[in-house]
Design a protein around this motif. Structure first.
Motif, PDB file in Angstrom:
ATOM      1  N   TYR A 141     -15.100  13.344 -35.250  1.00  0.00           N
ATOM      2  CA  TYR A 141     -15.707  12.201 -34.556  1.00  0.00           C
ATOM      3  C   TYR A 141     -15.997  11.067 -35.530  1.00  0.00           C
ATOM      4  O   TYR A 141     -15.712   9.895 -35.248  1.00  0.00           O
ATOM      5  N   GLN A 142     -16.577  11.426 -36.670  1.00  0.00           N
ATOM      6  CA  GLN A 142     -16.878  10.396 -37.665  1.00  0.00           C
ATOM      7  C   GLN A 142     -15.610   9.732 -38.189  1.00  0.00           C
ATOM      8  O   GLN A 142     -15.563   8.512 -38.369  1.00  0.00           O
ATOM      9  N   LYS A 143     -14.570  10.543 -38.407  1.00  0.00           N
ATOM     10  CA  LYS A 143     -13.306   9.964 -38.881  1.00  0.00           C
ATOM     11  C   LYS A 143     -12.674   9.075 -37.814  1.00  0.00           C
ATOM     12  O   LYS A 143     -12.113   8.013 -38.125  1.00  0.00           O
ATOM     13  N   ALA A 144     -12.748   9.519 -36.550  1.00  0.00           N
ATOM     14  CA  ALA A 144     -12.201   8.701 -35.467  1.00  0.00           C
ATOM     15  C   ALA A 144     -12.962   7.386 -35.337  1.00  0.00           C
ATOM     16  O   ALA A 144     -12.364   6.319 -35.120  1.00  0.00           O
ATOM     17  N   GLN A 145     -14.272   7.435 -35.490  1.00  0.00           N
ATOM     18  CA  GLN A 145     -15.082   6.222 -35.450  1.00  0.00           C
ATOM     19  C   GLN A 145     -14.700   5.287 -36.587  1.00  0.00           C
ATOM     20  O   GLN A 145     -14.581   4.064 -36.410  1.00  0.00           O
ATOM     21  N   SER A 146     -14.533   5.884 -37.769  1.00  0.00           N
ATOM     22  CA  SER A 146     -14.151   5.082 -38.930  1.00  0.00           C
ATOM     23  C   SER A 146     -12.774   4.463 -38.745  1.00  0.00           C
ATOM     24  O   SER A 146     -12.557   3.289 -39.045  1.00  0.00           O
ATOM     25  N   ALA A 147     -11.824   5.255 -38.200  1.00  0.00           N
ATOM     26  CA  ALA A 147     -10.475   4.735 -37.956  1.00  0.00           C
ATOM     27  C   ALA A 147     -10.503   3.630 -36.906  1.00  0.00           C
ATOM     28  O   ALA A 147      -9.784   2.621 -37.014  1.00  0.00           O
ATOM     29  N   LYS A 148     -11.352   3.825 -35.905  1.00  0.00           N
ATOM     30  CA  LYS A 148     -11.480   2.809 -34.868  1.00  0.00           C
ATOM     31  C   LYS A 148     -12.028   1.508 -35.438  1.00  0.00           C
ATOM     32  O   LYS A 148     -11.545   0.409 -35.106  1.00  0.00           O
TER      33      LYS A 148
END
Length: 977
Positions: free
Chosen positions: A311-318
């Motif tokens: 989730y944190q990585k997806a947020q960062s990628a977003k």
């Protein structure tokens, strides 16, 4: 009969101090008693006969004739009979002729219907003890059970030696039967191999394998999980998982397991007896079950960590994508503003700028998270390989079970790619990743999809683990299908439920129609309104007028009560209730043993450890405290001690002003804990690691049930479990209403609680949960149309009715706990007929509850009052335990239960002591003709603690209460008629 009523059963003498409350509760002479005494005895002997009568009624055993009768009892009897009695005398001194004494004692026995136990009754008692011996964990408990049986069946209790010999004989017979079963199931060579393997020293360590097995999980990291799984593998190598010993009660197995858990390995190795073999077998078996549950919990924590990281990585990628998008837009704007260049040149630059954008559509946040999880598949694979030692079973058609088998075959063959022609049953959301051209990545996607669905399968019961307590097969949890078919009518009679759902639903729907009409009328009176989204809004409750008198009265009352030290408070309540006798299974033999028990309660129930309590208590060694702390881990004793204290507190007349006894509230209180504790989670409010204690607070303030739980999980199962446990006793006023917050309810929980005979009443936080659900073809009032949702299927309720009743009957009979049942049939079981029936029935019940909640102001105020009462008790709990649970405590399940139970017991001690002192103060005021309004008493409560010193040097003046709390050093010879 109340647990508090049984405290004098089997006693041979009375404490020298008896309070007015105890005299009123235990030693009240009725009009019939007084008439019988007046008609049968002369004035000089009337008091002695009355004391014989009162003692035999409470103890079912003859009073020691040489021990002085308490002064308060002599005075109390004299007032009741209108006689002048001596202030200090024994029964032997009150009679000049022994023949008269024995004649009066015989009359009291005859008047009460007490007789000596005959051969027939003795055989019946022995049969009862033989059956009860299969459940209890010590001879002392069996002695207590024998005395209670004799008391309840109106027999005189024989000598202590005779009762103990009988109890020991029955306990030994039960032990022999268990040993025969064990030797039938387990070969002698296997038992010898287990003993040798457990007591040998581990390679590379200075301690034994038994020490290693007894060590609880330290944290929740990969190393801890690997060690837990190593222990499971070791136990399975000994074939522990194949031992068919299910018919031995689980609590009995736990009791034997605790014996070896609390003993040093060197001492256990020296013991070679039948009991030692039984202890070892059940220790290994219970340890395997608990380690399996612990491993699954730790695995769930790791999977949650994977998801959180993704989730944190997806947020960062977003965020990175958004920044890149903005930069491209700015670059395009700059190119468009270059007026000195031709349009063709600028379009070419824009095309170059956008050339790296693919044709694939943008992915959702969930799809981005799945991609991130696949990128982190290395840790997922490590976890799946580690779980290779766990036996997962279930329905063969379960897709997740098939995927687990497929992956195990791949790991055995060291296969790193998913074959092109391999068909794997995964959800549609995972299908694009599993069917990708990169077959290595496809295998990684299969691994992630499998581990994500494994937890759901365990929770809903489609996947089970045979060597587990919480994840057993569904039919092993519930009443056996064959037994259910034979005993269905009996279970339904106990639950007071109809065999078919038509009658139940017809009555429910008629009540809902009346409730909807009341809601419609309330809308016309502008008590509530519906917004554009179809959500119901209520007017705020008006605050009750401020009453200064109760506030002044409670202040004056506690000033008169005065300050008290915690040791003095514990001793006084123990003298009134003898809770220490329950905790030890007998009365303490010495002052030192009793003080160690109190210290253990403080060490478990507060943030002070054993060494700290010992340093605060003169002449107490930490070793003694640690031994007493292990005693408190004995299954069920803390709960029974709490019950006796609560019974004592509720007996006071003042407590009857606080509630009817038919309602309670339940909520969780979090205890701060080390982040290294394996079952600790982050409290969302305070953002600190904590463990949870779920408590039920009676409307008369006492805590009637407690259970340690994990934070951030649904609490509905624990809420139901507390009421079932409390209502299981036939001598109490049953709870009819349980008030909870949003976390303590679900639709399924509302249905199960109603079928169990009580109402779950939540204070709903979200307006979206205030929709009114109706059957699909049922019409409601026109003005409520926007708030109605015709989504309930009566067909689904009818189809799942029989199995839903089976689930409820299993909870009611104690076959499965409500906590486990709600986990298995909760949201993870969506699609299951039982879950669907309970969910739809729960929606109807929630609609009915909301109709009452919205239209009945007094009912709504009652719900809020009960919940606020629970919050006031939580403040007292925090005063008792204001620190944090250290990392070395609370790792074992039994230890966490002991921490929860001890903490609640200390809280109940404060509530009971305050109630008792408040009652004494009110009685004193009333005798002095000082006005005390009943309305004032309703507005005060006993959850005060500013006058109590919980810390400092602990000085226990046991000598003042020795005759009430300690076992006599020698059992005197009793004169018998």
């Amino acid at each position: 009969m109340s647990r508090y009523d049984l405290r004098f059963v089997g006693a041979t003498s009375l404490p020298s101090r008896l309070s007015d409350f105890e005299l009123d509760q235990y030693f009240r002479l009725s009009r019939t008693d007084i008439t019988a005494l007046n008609n049968n005895f002369r004035t000089t002997h009337r008091a002695g006969a009355a004391i014989f009568l009162l003692f035999l009624r409470n103890a079912s055993r003859s009073l020691d004739l040489s021990v002085p009768v308490p002064r308060a009892l002599l005075r109390h009897v004299g007032i009741a009979l209108g006689l002048s009695t001596p202030t200090l005398a024994s029964l032997r001194a009150m009679y000049q002729r022994p023949q008269t004494l024995y004649a009066h004692q015989a009359w009291a026995k005859s008047y009460l219907g007490l007789g000596d136990i005959d051969q027939s009754a003795s055989s019946t008692l022995e049969e009862y003890l033989n059956a009860h011996a299969e459940e209890v964990t010590s001879v002392d408990e069996l002695v207590t059970s024998a005395e209670l049986w004799l008391h309840q069946h109106r027999y005189l209790i024989p000598s202590e030696r005779a009762v103990r010999d009988l109890a020991f004989r029955c306990y030994s017979a039960a032990e022999q039967a268990i040993y025969r079963v064990i030797t039938t199931v387990i070969h002698r060579d296997t038992l010898d191999r287990c003993r040798e393997a457990v007591f040998k020293v581990r390679e590379g360590n200075a301690y034994t394998v038994l020490d290693w097995l007894k060590t609880p999980p330290k944290g929740h990291g990969p190393t801890t999980l690997d060690e837990t799984l190593d222990k499971i593998s070791f136990l399975k190598e000994l074939n522990v998982h194949a031992w068919a010993l299910d018919h031995v009660p689980l609590e009995k197995q736990r009791g034997y397991s605790q014996h070896i858990q609390h003993r040093r390995p060197a001492k256990s190795r020296q013991i070679r007896s039948i009991a030692a073999t039984i202890e070892l077998v059940f220790f290994l078996r219970i340890t395997l079950f608990e380690l399996t549950d612990s491993a699954m919990y730790q695995s769930t924590r790791r999977v949650a960590g994977f998801v959180r990281n993704a989730y944190q990585k997806a947020q960062s990628a977003k965020a990175t994508t958004a920044i890149a998008y903005r930069d491209r837009c700015l670059s395009i704007r700059d190119i468009l503003q270059q007026q000195n260049r031709s349009a063709e040149e600028r379009l070419a630059d824009i095309a170059t700028l956008l050339s790296d954008i693919g044709d694939s559509p943008s992915r959702s946040h969930a799809a981005e998270m799945r991609s991130m999880l696949v990128n982190d598949a290395g840790r997922v694979r490590t976890l799946l390989k580690a779980l290779h030692s766990v036996d997962f079973e279930g329905v063969k058609s379960d897709p997740n079970l098939q995927n687990l088998a497929t992956l195990r075959d791949f790991y055995d063959c060291r296969q790193t790619e998913l074959p092109e022609d391999q068909i794997v049953p995964v959800k549609s959301t995972w299908r694009p990743l599993v069917e990708a051209t990169d077959r290595k990545r496809a295998l990684q996607a299969l691994e992630v999809a499998t581990i994500m669905e494994l937890g759901k399968g365990l929770r809903r019961g489609s996947i089970s683990i045979p060597h587990s307590l919480s994840y057993r097969e569904r039919d092993r949890l519930l009443i056996d299908p064959v037994e259910w078919g034979q005993e269905r009518a009996r279970h339904l009679a106990m639950l007071n439920l109809p065999e078919h759902p038509h009658e139940f639903l017809a009555s429910l729907l008629n009540t809902i129609k009346a409730g909807l009409a009341a809601v419609s009328e309330a809308m016309q009176d502008e008590m509530l309104h519906i917004d554009d989204a179809g959500l119901l809004h209520l007017q705020r409750l008006e605050a009750l007028p401020e009453e200064p008198e109760p506030r002044k009265m409670i202040g004056l009352m506690f000033r008169q009560i005065g300050d008290v030290q915690l040791p003095e408070l514990m001793l006084e309540v123990d003298a009134h209730t003898n809770f220490s006798e329950i905790l030890l299974g007998r009365r303490a033999y010495t002052e030192q043993e009793l003080i160690a028990l109190y210290a253990a309660l403080i060490a478990h129930g507060t943030e002070i450890d054993a060494k700290g309590v010992a340093s605060m208590t003169p002449q107490l060694d930490p070793v003694e405290v640690n031994m007493a702390m292990r005693t408190l881990e004995t299954q069920g004793r803390l709960r029974s001690a709490n019950d006796r204290i609560v019974d004592f507190q509720m007996r006071h007349e003042i407590a009857k002003h606080w509630g009817s006894g038919e309602s309670a509230s339940s909520d969780m209180m979090s205890l701060d804990a080390s982040r290294h504790l394996w079952n600790a989670r982050v409290d969302p409010r305070r953002r600190t690691h904590a463990v949870g204690i779920y408590t039920h607070v009676h409307d008369r303030h006492g805590i009637i049930y407690d259970q340690p739980i994990v934070l951030n999980e649904r609490q509905a199962g624990a809420a139901i479990e507390g009421v079932v446990n409390y209502n299981d006793s036939s001598d109490r006023v049953r709870l009819q209403l349980l008030s909870v917050d949003t976390h303590g309810y679900t639709n399924v929980a509302m249905a199960i609680s109603k079928l169990l005979g009580f109402d779950l009443c939540p204070r709903l936080r979200n307006l979206s949960e205030r929709k009114l659900y109706l059957p699909r073809r049922m019409e409601g009032p026109t003005d409520l149309k926007r708030a109605l949702a015709n989504e309930v299927s009566l067909t689904a309720i009818r189809k799942g009715w029989d199995q839903l009743l089976r689930l409820v009957a299993s909870i009611r009979s104690g076959r499965v706990s409500a906590t486990v049942a709600l986990q298995r049939f909760g949201s993870a079981a969506q699609g299951d007929p039982v879950h669907r029936a309970a969910d739809h029935l729960g929606k109807l019940l929630r609609t009915l509850y909301l109709c009452d909640y919205m239209t009945n102001v007094e009912f709504r105020r009652e719900i809020h009052t009960i919940l606020n009462r629970g919050e006031s008790v939580h403040q007292l709990q925090r005063a008792v335990y204001y620190g944090r649970v250290p990392p070395e405590r609370g790792r074992r399940t039994n230890e966490m239960i002991a921490i929860s139970g001890s903490h609640v017991l200390l809280t109940n001690l404060v509530i009971a002591w305050n109630t008792h002192k408040m009652q004494e103060t009110v009685d004193r005021w009333q005798r002095a003709k000082q006005p005390v309004e009943e309305t004032w008493l309703r507005r005060i409560g006993p959850a005060h603690f500013s006058h109590i010193n919980f810390r400092g040097t602990f000085k226990f003046s046991v000598g003042r209460y020795a005759d009430a709390l300690l076992q006599p050093r020698t059992t005197p010879l009793r004169d018998r008629a």
